[in-house]
Structure formats: structure tokens, C-alpha cells
Scaffold this motif. Structure first.
Motif, PDB file in Angstrom:
ATOM      1  N   GLY C 251     -12.199 -28.769 -40.224  1.00 36.50           N
ATOM      2  CA  GLY C 251     -11.214 -29.769 -39.834  1.00 36.50           C
ATOM      3  C   GLY C 251     -11.517 -30.398 -38.503  1.00 36.50           C
ATOM      4  N   ALA C 252     -10.440 -30.895 -37.847  1.00 35.94           N
ATOM      5  CA  ALA C 252     -10.598 -31.611 -36.586  1.00 35.94           C
ATOM      6  C   ALA C 252     -10.221 -30.709 -35.431  1.00 35.94           C
ATOM      7  N   HIS C 253     -11.033 -30.722 -34.405  1.00 34.75           N
ATOM      8  CA  HIS C 253     -10.786 -29.918 -33.216  1.00 34.75           C
ATOM      9  C   HIS C 253     -10.722 -30.801 -32.000  1.00 34.75           C
ATOM     10  N   LEU C 254      -9.963 -30.331 -31.001  1.00 33.15           N
ATOM     11  CA  LEU C 254     -10.040 -30.976 -29.705  1.00 33.15           C
ATOM     12  C   LEU C 254     -11.110 -30.275 -28.888  1.00 33.15           C
ATOM     13  N   CYS C 255     -11.006 -28.930 -28.875  1.00 31.36           N
ATOM     14  CA  CYS C 255     -12.037 -28.095 -28.284  1.00 31.36           C
ATOM     15  C   CYS C 255     -12.355 -27.018 -29.327  1.00 31.36           C
ATOM     16  N   ALA C 256     -13.209 -26.117 -28.936  1.00 32.97           N
ATOM     17  CA  ALA C 256     -13.650 -25.095 -29.889  1.00 32.97           C
ATOM     18  C   ALA C 256     -12.471 -24.311 -30.472  1.00 32.97           C
ATOM     19  N   ARG C 257     -11.515 -23.998 -29.644  1.00 37.38           N
ATOM     20  CA  ARG C 257     -10.450 -23.125 -30.134  1.00 37.38           C
ATOM     21  C   ARG C 257      -9.120 -23.856 -30.270  1.00 37.38           C
ATOM     22  N   LEU C 258      -9.184 -25.183 -30.369  1.00 37.13           N
ATOM     23  CA  LEU C 258      -7.959 -25.946 -30.454  1.00 37.13           C
ATOM     24  C   LEU C 258      -8.058 -26.897 -31.636  1.00 37.13           C
ATOM     25  N   GLN C 259      -7.339 -26.572 -32.682  1.00 46.48           N
ATOM     26  CA  GLN C 259      -7.451 -27.354 -33.913  1.00 46.48           C
ATOM     27  C   GLN C 259      -6.332 -28.368 -34.000  1.00 46.48           C
ATOM     28  N   LEU C 260      -6.642 -29.486 -34.648  1.00 47.42           N
ATOM     29  CA  LEU C 260      -5.638 -30.511 -34.913  1.00 47.42           C
ATOM     30  C   LEU C 260      -5.100 -30.253 -36.297  1.00 47.42           C
ATOM     31  N   SER C 261      -3.787 -30.015 -36.387  1.00 45.69           N
ATOM     32  CA  SER C 261      -3.247 -29.722 -37.706  1.00 45.69           C
ATOM     33  C   SER C 261      -2.049 -30.622 -37.957  1.00 45.69           C
ATOM     34  N   GLY C 262      -1.566 -30.609 -39.195  1.00 44.66           N
ATOM     35  CA  GLY C 262      -0.446 -31.470 -39.551  1.00 44.66           C
ATOM     36  C   GLY C 262      -0.777 -32.246 -40.797  1.00 44.66           C
ATOM     37  N   ASP C 263      -0.298 -33.488 -40.847  1.00 41.68           N
ATOM     38  CA  ASP C 263      -0.548 -34.360 -41.985  1.00 41.68           C
ATOM     39  C   ASP C 263      -2.039 -34.390 -42.319  1.00 41.68           C
ATOM     40  N   PRO C 264      -2.417 -34.061 -43.544  1.00 38.11           N
ATOM     41  CA  PRO C 264      -3.852 -34.005 -43.871  1.00 38.11           C
ATOM     42  C   PRO C 264      -4.538 -35.359 -43.677  1.00 38.11           C
ATOM     43  N   GLU C 265      -3.831 -36.422 -43.996  1.00 38.29           N
ATOM     44  CA  GLU C 265      -4.377 -37.781 -43.802  1.00 38.29           C
ATOM     45  C   GLU C 265      -4.768 -37.993 -42.341  1.00 38.29           C
ATOM     46  N   ALA C 266      -3.836 -37.558 -41.472  1.00 36.00           N
ATOM     47  CA  ALA C 266      -4.049 -37.745 -40.046  1.00 36.00           C
ATOM     48  C   ALA C 266      -5.235 -36.925 -39.570  1.00 36.00           C
ATOM     49  N   THR C 267      -5.273 -35.681 -39.913  1.00 37.90           N
ATOM     50  CA  THR C 267      -6.354 -34.833 -39.417  1.00 37.90           C
ATOM     51  C   THR C 267      -7.688 -35.272 -39.985  1.00 37.90           C
ATOM     52  N   ALA C 268      -7.659 -35.878 -41.160  1.00 38.03           N
ATOM     53  CA  ALA C 268      -8.919 -36.303 -41.762  1.00 38.03           C
ATOM     54  C   ALA C 268      -9.475 -37.538 -41.075  1.00 38.03           C
ATOM     55  N   ARG C 358      -0.109 -31.861 -34.655  1.00 40.17           N
ATOM     56  CA  ARG C 358       0.063 -31.004 -33.496  1.00 40.17           C
ATOM     57  C   ARG C 358      -1.233 -30.275 -33.212  1.00 40.17           C
ATOM     58  N   LEU C 359      -1.283 -29.658 -32.032  1.00 36.31           N
ATOM     59  CA  LEU C 359      -2.467 -28.894 -31.663  1.00 36.31           C
ATOM     60  C   LEU C 359      -2.178 -27.420 -31.902  1.00 36.31           C
ATOM     61  N   THR C 360      -3.039 -26.769 -32.622  1.00 34.82           N
ATOM     62  CA  THR C 360      -2.840 -25.353 -32.908  1.00 34.82           C
ATOM     63  C   THR C 360      -3.992 -24.544 -32.338  1.00 34.82           C
ATOM     64  N   PRO C 361      -3.701 -23.612 -31.425  1.00 31.64           N
ATOM     65  CA  PRO C 361      -4.777 -22.757 -30.918  1.00 31.64           C
ATOM     66  C   PRO C 361      -5.235 -21.807 -32.017  1.00 31.64           C
ATOM     67  N   LEU C 362      -6.524 -21.636 -32.189  1.00 27.44           N
ATOM     68  CA  LEU C 362      -7.032 -20.678 -33.161  1.00 27.44           C
ATOM     69  C   LEU C 362      -7.075 -19.305 -32.491  1.00 27.44           C
TER      70      LEU C 362
END
Lengths: 281, 291, 368
Positions: C251-268, C358-362
């Protein structure tokens, strides 16, 4: 960069005063000579101080026809004035309109018109003197004020100065005036003329001197004494006879000829300096 | 740049007077000169015939023309050199004084108002063989002065009269040029350790050089055209053509000798000369932007 | 009070330089519309076309229902306040203001009345006999506005009128223009490059870029939902942080351990993530970890410029000075920030994606 150097300051003033004296001497001698009688002058060296015949000499020139010319100095000075004013006013008037058209309008062949006028900038009437005489004669303008004035107006110096001056008017002023509803003639009258007053005055001084001091063209165009100017009449006084010239009259005439332009240059010194440095750049 | 772009007719109306006068009194005579330069009129002025470059060849081959040319060049050099040096000296002095600067300026610029014709007369009076003040002074030095007889003295007379007149013109420009030099430049040089003389040589003079060049050209143009009046009132081109400049010769050939072909050819040559001077002037003015 | 409509309005200069391209715009009666953009975006050209100072190359200009393309400037019922005021230097303040009315051949009494009314409104009645060169910058500004008001135009045009004033005076004149507009109920088109001026003055804001409209809307709608990265950067001070999104297999990340999650359209489709500096707060548990590069105190708040791992773009946060002092954060030290506001997502064309994310820490277990 000025330091207090009293000695150097005094030397500076001394040299400047010397310069002023040397440059004033020719006119001073003419002034003194014009107040002596012919006999007094013939008796030796030109006098450095005034004599008692001044009024008589000047009165003779102003009231009686000058020998070999047939008109009085009054008439000659009047002719000079007409020619100088005609050239100054005429040149400024036509240049003002032309410069206004070139700066504030866009029309086909604008650049061409500009260049047609530009070409005349450096070629004075002397280089084309013979054919100019032909053209003026063809129009029957020899021995008329128009003939004396018009060929000397056909040059671009004034157009150039005014063009520069108009182009330096702020663009936003023009736009604000247009939004306020000013048309071309309004804008010329209400804005361009009042805002160019200094430049017009400067131009007037330069053109007046130019017109008053013309020699070759009026010599040709004013055939009869009725139209002769003060400047061209002097030759008659100096070189009319084989005997000694009537210097008391020649110098008096020279003084009278010189007086109006010198008065203008002194009275309008500020405009003169500005006009000179602007017209030639 | 916004303009009165909707007005189609007005600009022509405004331009008409100047265009008409320039067309009739400049382009027509100039074109006439150009045409006449290639024609010869017959003895009675009735007909004319195309002769190609013959008029030019005639002018170029005549020793009189080259004498007039050398007189003009010598005259220009003397007047430009003399008037400019004097003017520079006086302008530097006038720029230095704090008190009375305006008065000095007026007292040194008024000769500009004097017609070259009158300048000639005034100096001729000073040098009059009988009662001239300077003639007597020179006689004291053992110099016999009569400009009517001595070619050198005749030239000196018109040169001095012209320098006297042209000095004030140069003075105005040099003074304006001096006043335009930024004080900060001279102050910087002073801090760098340059004395007054070094500052003048190293800063003032180079910054005045555009003015000087401009004046050089203007003085030459002055000698070409304006000195006609000085000469015609004093030496009449003589003695022996010692003071016959190009314009004086043009006038003599055209109006006294009525040689239209030759005078027209001379007109054209003069136009080329002045055109070249103008061109050089403009090229130089363009380059001087660096200052 | 008039409406202004631009339909496909264009300006092309010789050499095919397009200053304004097919611009559509409607200014409602009584509205203050501010056109804002960087220099060269075509905003001044637009204003000058409306004024009639610039010929229109294409499209229609409609003022109060009449096509005005070919009307003389003076016949459009518009008045303009220029950047340099363009006061007539040789006329008194009174004559400056009266000039247009004189050209309209209004009766003397009416001219006097209208000039005095406008002068009173602007508080310049005492200056009427003065020449412009004897006025201060602020006074000149008022006279320029007075000259416009006297004409009672259907539409006021302002061309960066405050840019020559000092900062304090600018704030004051800004408020005065706003008050004046509300009092006169006038329609105004106002051009500026100053986004603070634009935000505070505008009923609606037009952001222009390279001759086109980037977005039109109320200042708050542009602030809350910028239509593009360009608008996002332009509106708001300090500017929005724009951080590129990295793509990985999961998926989409901001940094290595910070993922962008939420609407699949948006993250894609998200290519850039936008974060307002005001929407970050200090939080030891925050999802964003970085190092502090520089702290700029502004008084109540401070701008803290941080660097996120794996990113070149600095991240700026606007934090209260008190919180900053309490946390003991200093230059070159570590900092943790929590997102406390909306995330803005932009696609690879820099266009806004209107989807929640939103941003989700892994968990660090899966750290790469």
C-alpha cells in the motif's frame, strides 16, 4: 569630496574670474566702442571705457535707414523677432502634435513615420541649401516670413525631446485619465501640456536662440532689406566700404543684436541648461 | 503600453503638419540634391543631361575641394581641442566652488546666446588692423597682425571666435557631466588612498569620456555648419582659401558660381559625412550604457 | 452595483503568449471578489481587460447584462484604484476626484456635493486643496479610492492597491476597504498577490495560475478543501506541508512505519499528502517522528521545522510556545507529533482526492 583648502579656493575663484573677464572682453569692447564717435575711434586704439556718443549712435541706427540697406535697425530687430518666435513656436507646435501621435497612438506605419522624422535629426538646412532655395522659390516664398521660417522647422530635434518627455509620463496616469473619460484632445490639454511645461519652456529657449541666430538661410531667403534680420545686416555695416568700417555703428548694432538672446539665456538659465542637455542627447 | 488604439484617424491628423513640412522642405530638397548630383546643366540653364558620377569625379579631382576639406578638418581639431580643454578646465573649477557657482555658470554660458556671425564681428573688431586692442597688444610683441593678408592669421581669427562661442556649450555639458558623477565613487577612491589628482585622472576623466566624445562630434558639426556665418562676416573664405570650409565652398559654388552639378555632389558628400558622424555617435552612445 | 460575467475570456499577446485562457467567472452584485496568484498568473491582465485598458482577444465580457468587449473604458461604469494610485500630480485632491465628473459635464453643485461626500466618508475633507505630492502614502491611497467612489461606479476594480504601504497601514486600509464595501454595497474585483489580504477581504476568492483559474470559492472553503497542491501551498500561512507518498507492495506509506489507510480509492491514487502546520500537535505517542531542524518563535506560537526520516521536504508545525517549553524540545533533538486535523490527499496530477484517510503506525514487528 571637498576639503578646506583656502589657498586652492582662492586660486579657483581667481581663475574663474579671469575666465569671466576674458569671455566678457569682446562684448565689453563692443559696448564701449559703440558709445564713441566715428572720429574718436579713428584716432587710435579702441577705447576701454565709455564715451559720450552712445545715445546718438543707437538712435541713429534705430531711427534712420542704415546705409546700403535702406531700413532701420528697428525693422531688422523686429524681423529677427518674428523669425525667432515663428521658428520656436512653429517647431514646438508641430513637434508636439507629432510626438503626441507617436507616443500615444498605435497606427500602421508608425515606425516608418518615426524614422522619416528621425532622419532629419542631424542634417541641417546647410547641406541641402541650394535645392531648398529652389523649392522655396517655386512656392513663391522667397522674401516672406513663411519662407524664412518653414525650412528651419523641418527638423526633428524638438520631436525627439518631446517624445522622450512624453514616454516618461507614468503609464498609470494615462490609464486613470482614460477611465475618467478623457479622450485624445482632452488628455493632451489636461495632462500632457501641463505636465510638460518645464520641457516646453526649455525647448522654447533653445529654439528661440536657434531662430534668432540663423545666418545662411535668412541671407538667401530674405533678399530684400524689408525682411532682413539683425544678424545678417551686420555684414553690411562692416564690409560695405573700402574705407574703415563705421565701427561705432557696427558695434552698436552688434550689441543690440546680442541683447535679446543674452537676456533670454540669463533670465531662463535653468530652462536653458536643461533644454541644451536634453535636446542633444 | 496602452494607447488610444481605437482612434484610427486622429494620429494622422496630428502627424500631418510635421510630415508635410518635412516632406516639402527636407525630403524634396534632399532628393533634388541627390538627383542633381548626377546631372549637368547646360550653360544657359535651359536643359540638363545625365552624367553619372562625373560631378563627383570633378569634385574629388579638384584641389579646391581637398583644400576645403583639410581646412575643415584642421578647423574642427583646433576648435574642438581648444574649446573642450578650456571648457573642461572652467567646468572643473566651477564644480569646485561652493559660493557663487550659479553666478559663474551664468557668466560663462552667455556667449552661447551670441550668433556665430556676431562672434565673428566682435573678434574682428578686437583684431582690427587699425584700432583693434589685440592688434596693438600683438604689435607690442613684434607681431604684425592683418588677417586680410595672412592665411594663418585669418584662420586663427575664425578659430578663436569659434572657440569663444563654443566653449560655453561645452562648459554646460562638462559641468552637467561632473555633477552627475556619484560622490560615493570619489569617496571610495579617496578611502582607497587616491589623491585629488589621481581621482581626477582615474575616475572623473573616464566618467566624462562619453560627454567628451559627444562634444567632439557636436563641435565638428558646429564647425561644419555654424562657422559659415563667422567666416562670411570676417574673412570671406580668404585669403587664398585659407578659411574656406566645405559649406562655404558649397555656398560659393552653388550661389556665386551657379554650378548646380558640383554643389549638389558636394551636398551629397556632406550628407554622407554627417550621416557617418551621426552613426558613429549613436553606436558610441549605445555602447556607453556600461557606465 | 453590478454583476460581471466573463465567458471564455482570453488574452493572447503577439508571439502566442497566452496571458489569460478561456476564463469563466461570475461576480454577483455587491460581492467583493479577490483574484490572487503569483506574479505573471494573468490576474492583472484580467483586471485590465475588465477595465478596458487591454484589448480582449476572445470570449465575452458582460457587465450588468451588456456585452462590454468593445466599450470605451469610461463607458463601462467601472472605476479603478491603481497600484501607484496614479493621482494627477498637477491637480489638487478636489480636482483629482472631480475630474471624471467634470468630463461628464455634471453641474457644479453636484460635483461639489459628491466630492465632499466621498471625502467625508474617507476622512480626507481637510486635504481637498492639497497637491498629491504633499500627501502621505496612506492619504494618497484614500484619495485614489475617493476618486473611484465619487464616480459611483457599477464596479470597483483594485489593482494591488495596498502593496506600496507599510505593514501596519496595510492592515488598517484593508479593514477600511472592507467596511467601505459593506457600507456602499458595491461590487468589487480586487487583485492582489498577498494571500493574507485575499483571505481577509474576499467574499469569494479566485486563485489563478498560468492564465487559468485554479479554484473559486469562499476563503474558508479554499482553506479547508484546496482543489490542488498549488492552492494548498498558496492559501494559508505558513503554507501547508506537502509530503510525497511512497508506494510499496502493501500500500501507501508516508515513512517506513507509517501507512496510509482508509478509503481504498484514496490510498491507491494518493501521490501527495497535505498537512496544515496548525493541525499538528506535540504528543509523545504521536505517529510522526522526526528531528527538529529549526525553531522560529513567533510570540504565542512557534514554527518548528522538522525532518522526517526518508524525506527531503521539511515538515513545519505551528506549536504553542508554552507546550514547546514544557516538552524540553530543542534544535537537533527528536520530536513526535500527532495529526490533529484533516489529511489532504492529492493525486499524481496534483488534483485533490475527496476521500477520507488516516495515518496508521505499523507495529514495529513488521519493520523493514
Amino acid at each position: 569630496m571637498r576639503y578646506d583648502r583656502p589657498l586652492l579656493d582662492r586660486l579657483t575663484h581667481l581663475l574663474l574670474i579671469l575666465g569671466v573677464i576674458v569671455f566678457g572682453l569682446p562684448l565689453w569692447l563692443a559696448l564701449t566702442a559703440s558709445t564713441h564717435s566715428a572720429g574718436a575711434l579713428q584716432s587710435g586704439i579702441a577705447p576701454l571705457w565709455f564715451g559720450g556718443e552712445g545715445l546718438a549712435n543707437y538712435w541713429q541706427l534705430l531711427s534712420q535707414p542704415i546705409a546700403g540697406l535702406g531700413v532701420s535697425a528697428l525693422r531688422l530687430l523686429a524681423n529677427s523677432l518674428v523669425m525667432a518666435l515663428g521658428i520656436a513656436i512653429g517647431k514646438i507646435a508641430i513637434s508636439l502634435l507629432a510626438a503626441y501621435a507617436i507616443v500615444f497612438f498605435r497606427f500602421p506605419c508608425r515606425t516608418l513615420c518615426f524614422w522619416l522624422i528621425f532622419v532629419t535629426l542631424m542634417l541641417p538646412v546647410e547641406v541641402r541649401i541650394v535645392p531648398t532655395y529652389g523649392v522655396v522659390a517655386r512656392f513663391g516664398l522667397i522674401d516672406t516670413y513663411a519662407g524664412m521660417i518653414l525650412p528651419l522647422i523641418a527638423s526633428a530635434t524638438a520631436t525627439f525631446l518631446l517624445r522622450q518627455s512624453f514616454m516618461s509620463l507614468p503609464q498609470e496616469l494615462f490609464e486613470a485619465a482614460r477611465l475618467d473619460g478623457a479622450g485624445p484632445l482632452r488628455f493632451l490639454k489636461d495632462f500632457v501640456l501641463p505636465l510638460s511645461k518645464t520641457n516646453l519652456a526649455a525647448l522654447f529657449v533653445i529654439m528661440f536662440l536657434y531662430g534668432w541666430n540663423q545666418y545662411l538661410w535668412p541671407l538667401l531667403a530674405a533678399n530684400s532689406p524689408e525682411h532682413a534680420t539683425a544678424v545678417i545686416s551686420l555684414k553690411n555695416l562692416v564690409q560695405s566700404t573700402d574705407t574703415l568700417p563705421p565701427w561705432q555703428l557696427a558695434t552698436a548694432m552688434a550689441v543690440m543684436t546680442v541683447l535679446p538672446p543674452v537676456a533670454v539665456i540669463i533670465a531662463m538659465q535653468r530652462f536653458f541648461v536643461r533644454g541644451l542637455t536634453d535636446t542633444e542627447k | 503600453m496602452t494607447t488610444f488604439e481605437r482612434y484610427r484617424f486622429t494620429p494622422w491628423l496630428l502627424l500631418a503638419p510635421q510630415l508635410a513640412i518635412v516632406a516639402v522642405f527636407f525630403f524634396w530638397p534632399a532628393a533634388d540634391s541627390l538627383r542633381q548630383a548626377f546631372y549637368v546643366q547646360d550653360a544657359f540653364g535651359l536643359g540638363e543631361r545625365f552624367v553619372g558620377l562625373a560631378n563627383f569625379q570633378r569634385v574629388m579631382a579638384s584641389s579646391g575641394y581637398w583644400q576645403a576639406m583639410s581646412v575643415t578638418v584642421l578647423f574642427s581639431v583646433l576648435v574642438a581641442g581648444g574649446a573642450m580643454l578650456l571648457a573642461l578646465l572652467l567646468a572643473v573649477l566651477a564644480d569646485r566652488v561652493l559660493h557663487g557657482a550659479r553666478l559663474y555658470r551664468v557668466l560663462l554660458t552667455w556667449p552661447y546666446a551670441i550668433a556665430p556671425a556676431v562672434a565673428g564681428i566682435l573678434w574682428m573688431f578686437m583684431f582690427d588692423p587699425v584700432l583693434g586692442v589685440l592688434t596693438h597688444v600683438l604689435a607690442g610683441f613684434g607681431v604684425h597682425w592683418d588677417a586680410q593678408l595672412h592665411p594663418g592669421q585669418a584662420l586663427a581669427l575664425v578659430v578663436i571666435a569659434s572657440i569663444w562661442q563654443q566653449m560655453s556649450y561645452n562648459f554646460v555639458f562638462f559641468l552637467a557631466g561632473l555633477q552627475m558623477i556619484p560622490t560615493s565613487l570619489l569617496e571610495a577612491a579617496a578611502i582607497d588612498g587616491a589623491g585629488p589628482f589621481r581621482r581626477f585622472i582615474g575616475i572623473t576623466l573616464p566618467l566624462l569620456s562619453p560627454t567628451a566624445f559627444f562634444l567632439l562630434v557636436m563641435n565638428s558639426v558646429y564647425v561644419l555648419f555654424e562657422t559659415f556665418a563667422t567666416i562670411d562676416n570676417t574673412t570671406l573664405g580668404g585669403p587664398g582659401g585659407a578659411t574656406r570650409t566645405l559649406v562655404y565652398k558649397l555656398y560659393e559654388d552653388g550661389f556665386v558660381a551657379r554650378d548646380l552639378g558640383s554643389s549638389s555632389a558636394q551636398s551629397v558628400l556632406l550628407m554622407v559625412l554627417v550621416g557617418a558622424l551621426t552613426f558613429v555617435q549613436f553606436r558610441y552612445l549605445e555602447r556607453r550604457v556600461q557606465y | 452595483m453590478a454583476t460581471l460575467t466573463c465567458r471564455q475570456l482570453s488574452k493572447t499577446y503577439p508571439g502566442d503568449h497566452r496571458a489569460v485562457e478561456a476564463l469563466d467567472l461570475t461576480l454577483e452584485a455587491g460581492e467583493l471578489m479577490v483574484v490572487v496568484g503569483p506574479s505573471g498568473c494573468g490576474k492583472s491582465t484580467l483586471l485590465r481587460m475588465v477595465a478596458g485598458l487591454e484589448a480582449i482577444s476572445g470570449g465575452q465580457l458582460i457587465i450588468d447584462g451588456t456585452v462590454a468587449n468593445a466599450l470605451e473604458p469610461a463607458r463601462r461604469g467601472v472605476a479603478m484604484v491603481f497600484q501607484n494610485y496614479a493621482l494627477y500630480p498637477h491637480m489638487s485632491v478636489f480636482d483629482n476626484m472631480a475630474y471624471a465628473l467634470k468630463l461628464q459635464r455634471r453641474p457644479r453643485a453636484e460635483i461639489e456635493r459628491r466630492v465632499h461626500e466621498a471625502a467625508t466618508l474617507l476622512g480626507i475633507d481637510a486635504l481637498l486643496e492639497r497637491r498629491p505630492r504633499h500627501l502621505s502614502g496612506g492619504q494618497r491611497q484614500r484619495v485614489a479610492m475617493g476618486r473611484a467612489i465619487v464616480r459611483e461606479p457599477a464596479l470597483f476594480l483594485f489593482d494591488e492597491p495596498l502593496s506600496n504601504l507599510d505593514a501596519a497601514l496595510r492592515v488598517q486600509m484593508r479593514q477600511e476597504i472592507r467596511r467601505l464595501q459593506q457600507r456602499l454595497g458595491a461590487s468589487m474585483l480586487y487583485v492582489t498577490h498577498d494571500q493574507v489580504e485575499a483571505m481577509t477581504l474576499a467574499d469569494r476568492l479566485v486563485v489563478m495560475r498560468e492564465g487559468r483559474i485554479e479554484q473559486i470559492g469562499t476563503p474558508m472553503s479554499l482553506f479547508e478543501a484546496p482543489a490542488s497542491c498549488f492552492v494548498a501551498r498558496f492559501i494559508g500561512s505558513p503554507a501547508m506541508n506537502l509530503i510525497p507518498v511512497k508506494r510499496a507492495r502493501d500500500g501507501a506509506h508516508l515513512c517506513a512505519r507509517l501507512q496510509l489507510s482508509g478509503d481504498p480509492e484514496a490510498t491507491a491514487r494518493a501521490a501527495t499528502l497535505g498537512l496544515r502546520p496548525e493541525h499538528l500537535r506535540l504528543d509523545p505517542q504521536g505517529e510522526l517522528a522526526g528531528t527538529v531542524e529549526m525553531i522560529e518563535p513567533l510570540g504565542v506560537d512557534a514554527l518548528v521545522h522538522c525532518r522526517l526520516p526518508e524525506h527531503h521536504e521539511p515538515l513545519t508545525a505551528r506549536l504553542p510556545m508554552t507546550a514547546l517549553a514544557a516538552s524540553g524540545i530543542r534544535q537537533q533533538g527528536a520530536i513526535r507529533l500527532a495529526v490533529d486535523g484533516p489529511l489532504h490527499l492529492f493525486d499524481d496530477q496534483d488534483r485533490r482526492l475527496d476521500h477520507a484517510a488516516r495515518l496508521t503506525p505499523l507495529p514495529s514487528l513488521f519493520a523493514i
